[in-house]
Enzyme design. Sequence first.
Site, PDB file in Angstrom:
ATOM      1  N   GLU A  15      -0.728   4.837  -5.721  1.00  0.00           N
ATOM      2  CA  GLU A  15       0.055   5.548  -6.866  1.00  0.00           C
ATOM      3  C   GLU A  15      -0.316   6.953  -6.649  1.00  0.00           C
ATOM      4  O   GLU A  15       0.455   7.942  -7.251  1.00  0.00           O
ATOM      5  CB  GLU A  15      -0.707   4.829  -8.324  1.00  0.00           C
ATOM      6  CG  GLU A  15      -0.150   3.321  -8.359  1.00  0.00           C
ATOM      7  CD  GLU A  15      -0.732   2.697  -9.367  1.00  0.00           C
ATOM      8  OE1 GLU A  15      -2.026   2.435  -9.371  1.00  0.00           O
ATOM      9  OE2 GLU A  15      -0.244   2.463 -10.237  1.00  0.00           O
TER      10      GLU A  15
ATOM     11  N   GLU B 295      -2.854  -5.010  -6.961  1.00  0.00           N
ATOM     12  CA  GLU B 295      -3.579  -5.316  -8.234  1.00  0.00           C
ATOM     13  C   GLU B 295      -3.436  -6.876  -8.586  1.00  0.00           C
ATOM     14  O   GLU B 295      -4.243  -6.943  -9.371  1.00  0.00           O
ATOM     15  CB  GLU B 295      -2.740  -4.237  -9.199  1.00  0.00           C
ATOM     16  CG  GLU B 295      -3.604  -2.957  -8.953  1.00  0.00           C
ATOM     17  CD  GLU B 295      -2.700  -2.000  -8.139  1.00  0.00           C
ATOM     18  OE1 GLU B 295      -1.842  -2.668  -7.346  1.00  0.00           O
ATOM     19  OE2 GLU B 295      -2.650  -0.920  -8.203  1.00  0.00           O
TER      20      GLU B 295
HETATM   21  N1  3HC Z   1     -13.436  -0.146  -5.568  1.00  0.00           N
HETATM   22  C1  3HC Z   1     -14.604  -0.381  -5.256  1.00  0.00           C
HETATM   23  N2  3HC Z   1     -15.511  -0.712  -3.998  1.00  0.00           N
HETATM   24  C2  3HC Z   1     -14.336  -1.310  -3.318  1.00  0.00           C
HETATM   25  C3  3HC Z   1     -12.930  -1.160  -3.485  1.00  0.00           C
HETATM   26  C4  3HC Z   1     -12.615  -0.705  -4.635  1.00  0.00           C
HETATM   27  N3  3HC Z   1     -11.068  -0.544  -4.985  1.00  0.00           N
HETATM   28  N4  3HC Z   1     -12.247  -1.648  -2.275  1.00  0.00           N
HETATM   29  C5  3HC Z   1     -13.487  -2.081  -1.432  1.00  0.00           C
HETATM   30  N5  3HC Z   1     -14.540  -1.754  -2.047  1.00  0.00           N
HETATM   31  C6  3HC Z   1     -15.916  -2.006  -1.389  1.00  0.00           C
HETATM   32  C7  3HC Z   1     -16.242  -3.406  -1.073  1.00  0.00           C
HETATM   33  O1  3HC Z   1     -16.649  -4.125  -2.209  1.00  0.00           O
HETATM   34  C8  3HC Z   1     -17.218  -3.273   0.092  1.00  0.00           C
HETATM   35  O2  3HC Z   1     -18.544  -3.045  -0.620  1.00  0.00           O
HETATM   36  P1  3HC Z   1     -19.983  -3.421   0.157  1.00  0.00           P
HETATM   37  O3  3HC Z   1     -19.654  -2.967   1.376  1.00  0.00           O
HETATM   38  O4  3HC Z   1     -20.713  -2.977  -0.878  1.00  0.00           O
HETATM   39  O5  3HC Z   1     -19.747  -5.029  -0.009  1.00  0.00           O
HETATM   40  C9  3HC Z   1     -16.693  -2.102   0.726  1.00  0.00           C
HETATM   41  O6  3HC Z   1     -16.117  -1.414  -0.213  1.00  0.00           O
HETATM   42  C10 3HC Z   1     -15.839  -2.390   1.955  1.00  0.00           C
HETATM   43  O7  3HC Z   1     -14.867  -3.225   1.703  1.00  0.00           O
HETATM   44  P2  3HC Z   1     -14.380  -4.261   2.522  1.00  0.00           P
HETATM   45  O8  3HC Z   1     -15.560  -5.115   3.132  1.00  0.00           O
HETATM   46  O9  3HC Z   1     -13.573  -5.246   1.872  1.00  0.00           O
HETATM   47  O10 3HC Z   1     -13.822  -3.700   3.922  1.00  0.00           O
HETATM   48  P3  3HC Z   1     -12.488  -4.127   4.568  1.00  0.00           P
HETATM   49  O11 3HC Z   1     -12.408  -2.977   5.610  1.00  0.00           O
HETATM   50  O12 3HC Z   1     -12.384  -5.584   5.247  1.00  0.00           O
HETATM   51  O13 3HC Z   1     -11.262  -3.963   3.614  1.00  0.00           O
HETATM   52  C11 3HC Z   1      -9.802  -3.160   1.836  1.00  0.00           C
HETATM   53  C12 3HC Z   1     -10.901  -2.645   3.086  1.00  0.00           C
HETATM   54  C13 3HC Z   1      -8.663  -3.424   2.784  1.00  0.00           C
HETATM   55  C14 3HC Z   1      -9.553  -1.539   1.383  1.00  0.00           C
HETATM   56  C15 3HC Z   1     -10.345  -3.948   0.885  1.00  0.00           C
HETATM   57  O14 3HC Z   1     -11.797  -3.638   0.609  1.00  0.00           O
HETATM   58  C16 3HC Z   1      -9.609  -4.331  -0.189  1.00  0.00           C
HETATM   59  O15 3HC Z   1      -8.701  -4.898  -0.082  1.00  0.00           O
HETATM   60  N6  3HC Z   1     -10.004  -3.436  -1.315  1.00  0.00           N
HETATM   61  C17 3HC Z   1      -9.503  -3.746  -2.761  1.00  0.00           C
HETATM   62  C18 3HC Z   1      -8.051  -2.792  -2.763  1.00  0.00           C
HETATM   63  C19 3HC Z   1      -7.475  -2.947  -4.038  1.00  0.00           C
HETATM   64  O16 3HC Z   1      -7.446  -4.109  -4.678  1.00  0.00           O
HETATM   65  N7  3HC Z   1      -7.072  -1.946  -4.749  1.00  0.00           N
HETATM   66  C20 3HC Z   1      -6.508  -1.734  -5.922  1.00  0.00           C
HETATM   67  C21 3HC Z   1      -7.567  -1.671  -6.970  1.00  0.00           C
HETATM   68  S1  3HC Z   1      -6.960  -1.932  -8.578  1.00  0.00           S
HETATM   69  C22 3HC Z   1      -6.148  -0.373  -8.904  1.00  0.00           C
HETATM   70  O17 3HC Z   1      -6.055   0.324  -8.100  1.00  0.00           O
HETATM   71  C23 3HC Z   1      -5.657  -0.319 -10.280  1.00  0.00           C
HETATM   72  C24 3HC Z   1      -4.703   0.973 -10.306  1.00  0.00           C
HETATM   73  O18 3HC Z   1      -3.419   0.529 -10.418  1.00  0.00           O
HETATM   74  C25 3HC Z   1      -4.960   1.533 -11.901  1.00  0.00           C
END
Ligand code: 3HC
Length: 696
Positions: free
Chosen positions: A105, A125
């Site tokens: 975004e 999301e």
């Molecule tokens: N916020 C906070 N922490 C996050 C995060 C996020 N969005 N995404 C990942 N993390 C943290 C994980 O909890 C993890 O923490 P830890 O090491 O303490 O356990 C660390 O980052 C690494 O994450 P992964 O183990 O999942 O690492 P990968 O390399 O396997 O994957 C990733 C990376 C593809 C970025 C995966 O973490 C992921 O899919 N994250 C979520 C992405 C997501 O859903 N984004 C949308 C968020 S909601 C949003 O943006 C709302 C908006 O529209 C207003």
Amino acid sequence: MEDPVTITREANIAIVEVNNPPVNAASHAVRLGLQLNVKEAEANPEVEAILICCAGRTFIAGADIKEFGKPPQDPSLPDLVNQIEASTKPVIVAIHGTALGGGLEVAMGGHYRVALTSAKMGLPEVNLGILPGAGGTQRLPRLIPVAKAAEMITSAGMISAKEGHELGLIDRLDEGDDPRAAGLAYAKDLLAEGAGPSRTSDNAAKDADAVDFDALRAKVKKSARGIMAPVKALDAVEGATTMPFAEGLKNERALFTELLESDQRAALIHAFFAERSVAKVKEIEGVAPRPTDKIGVVGGGTMGAGIATSALLAGIDVTLAERDDDAANKARATVEKNLAGAVKRGKLAQAKHDAILANAFRTTTDYADFGERDLVIEAVFESMEVKREVFGQLDAVCKPGAVLATNTSYLDINEIAAATKRPGDVLGLHFFSPAHVMKLLEVVVADQTDPTVTATGFALGKKMKKIAVRAGVCDGFIGNRILSHYQKANFATVLAGASPFDVDRALTNFGLAMGPFAVSDLAGLDIGWANRKRLAETRDPRETYAAFADKLCEQGHFGRKTGKGFYIYEEGEKPQPNPEVEEIIAAERAEKGITPRQISDEEIVDRYMAAMVNEAARVVGDGIAQRPSDVDVVLLNGYGFPRWRGGPMHYADTVGLAKILNDIGVLQKEDDFLWQPAPLLKQLVEEDRNFASLNG
Ligand code: 3HC
């Protein structure tokens, strides 16, 4: 702490860089830093273009999920994105890694996007029970065709930079590996061309007429299976086609807020963090795993072939042993079929498939071929005698330091390990069928398992892209132990008056992918039967034993594979309840002197959940699972528990542990043996605490 957002200059270009490891989540500090630095660049007369990029492994991977449920802090992400878009100087965004959610975004708020070819992007999301709430549902359909935007947003799918480029989301691709350099080069070219700001909000939605929202809504609702977010997200996308931009944003915000406050959001985010915390295992912190480049698999049935397939897909070299050439050929054919399926589904390139079969996979009938294997997984018939025999032979041929794993679902791994002279090298790796599809892996640590061996189990799980959960030794470990217990409770519910079809209906309405009796039919009723026979000798005489499933088996009805079980299966027809089942059950009730009573769907669910949570509390109390959220991960990924309910422990916290304990107390009057409250559950209720307080 270092500033998570910095600003530097290269000639007339301001470089605003985010550095907030591990994934550059748009936390409050990041939003504030971006706001201030973009403002500063805007105000500086020497700056003619602004580049936003990220340090570390990825572009912003989304809003900071840890902040959800806490009081909001300004600037909000939508305000920040609007501010970026409103800039009077061209804003260039350079994407690498995964630009997800709020990250994408932010990128869409920028005026021009360059992405490294290795980058991926998406709006995931809905996986967290929310929708893109910083303009994503309004800007994406103004950059790419509405139909594709709706698909990406409602399915949480990711696309490659190349696809993004073809669709119009990405303006330029960069073959390099330095987002900052890619962004600078693009910014210079744009300035040379005299390009000014280009705001997505000025565009109309793309190809909006091509979408039939009513039809699409029906489709999305069906595949969402009870999750509200995809349907609401589609409503927001539709707003982009019917409302002016500012109104569409407002509409998006209202729908986002509604979801943010929902139990589903809390459950799905719990699941997200639970799946990450399972990897945190105290005894292997800082412990280096042993190698897992070459593995052996003993047994080429469905399970062994599935494990071999999963390993091959992960780039691991596999030798599979069967007892004779015929069985070995059959195993090879199963693995080949599995791999061909992966090619068909687009998970494996044909050339890679051919290379795997030519170089990385072989079958044998001689255990001596395991001599150089790093790790061997046994997946033979579920019999202690057979398994001990196999482990004795493995002990004789495997090199020192090789890890010896059993895929047993229930048996005592200490006893299996004792068949070798190296019990420290033995552990359980309990895969779920089909092993090349199911993500769950229980890493079962026996009394003498060496921490390096446990670490190796986790390392192998990671390589195979499994969700590995640590379990201790007991009958059934985490998942199957809990399953055995709630199955007994389901049987008791049936004896008390419900039909198996009532149970299946109530629980699928609750959100299970399949009812438990339909699942037993699918797995084969003979499996549960064999297990009950195995435990017959040690069965407590106080247990009320329900025999109706055994009766079906005695008549040769094993479920789907024989065409009849609790249901009747006919080619091309929807399974129908088997009327004989009701007769068998009625006879058993009469024999036991039970007068059946009406049981509501609500009571069926309460009984089921009480049994599941009670046994899960024992599993945690006994130290078989490390923490309650590990149990949730097992039930979510191996047993079809609805993800939007967060798992049984999260569900119990949501309805309140006192209610669960109270339900158990009432059920105790029906069967004092089956319904003994778990000590941990009682203790938590007394202390007015929940399971989450134990997650750490
Ligand atoms: N916020 C906070 N922490 C996050 C995060 C996020 N969005 N995404 C990942 N993390 C943290 C994980 O909890 C993890 O923490 P830890 O090491 O303490 O356990 C660390 O980052 C690494 O994450 P992964 O183990 O999942 O690492 P990968 O390399 O396997 O994957 C990733 C990376 C593809 C970025 C995966 O973490 C992921 O899919 N994250 C979520 C992405 C997501 O859903 N984004 C949308 C968020 S909601 C949003 O943006 C709302 C908006 O529209 C207003």
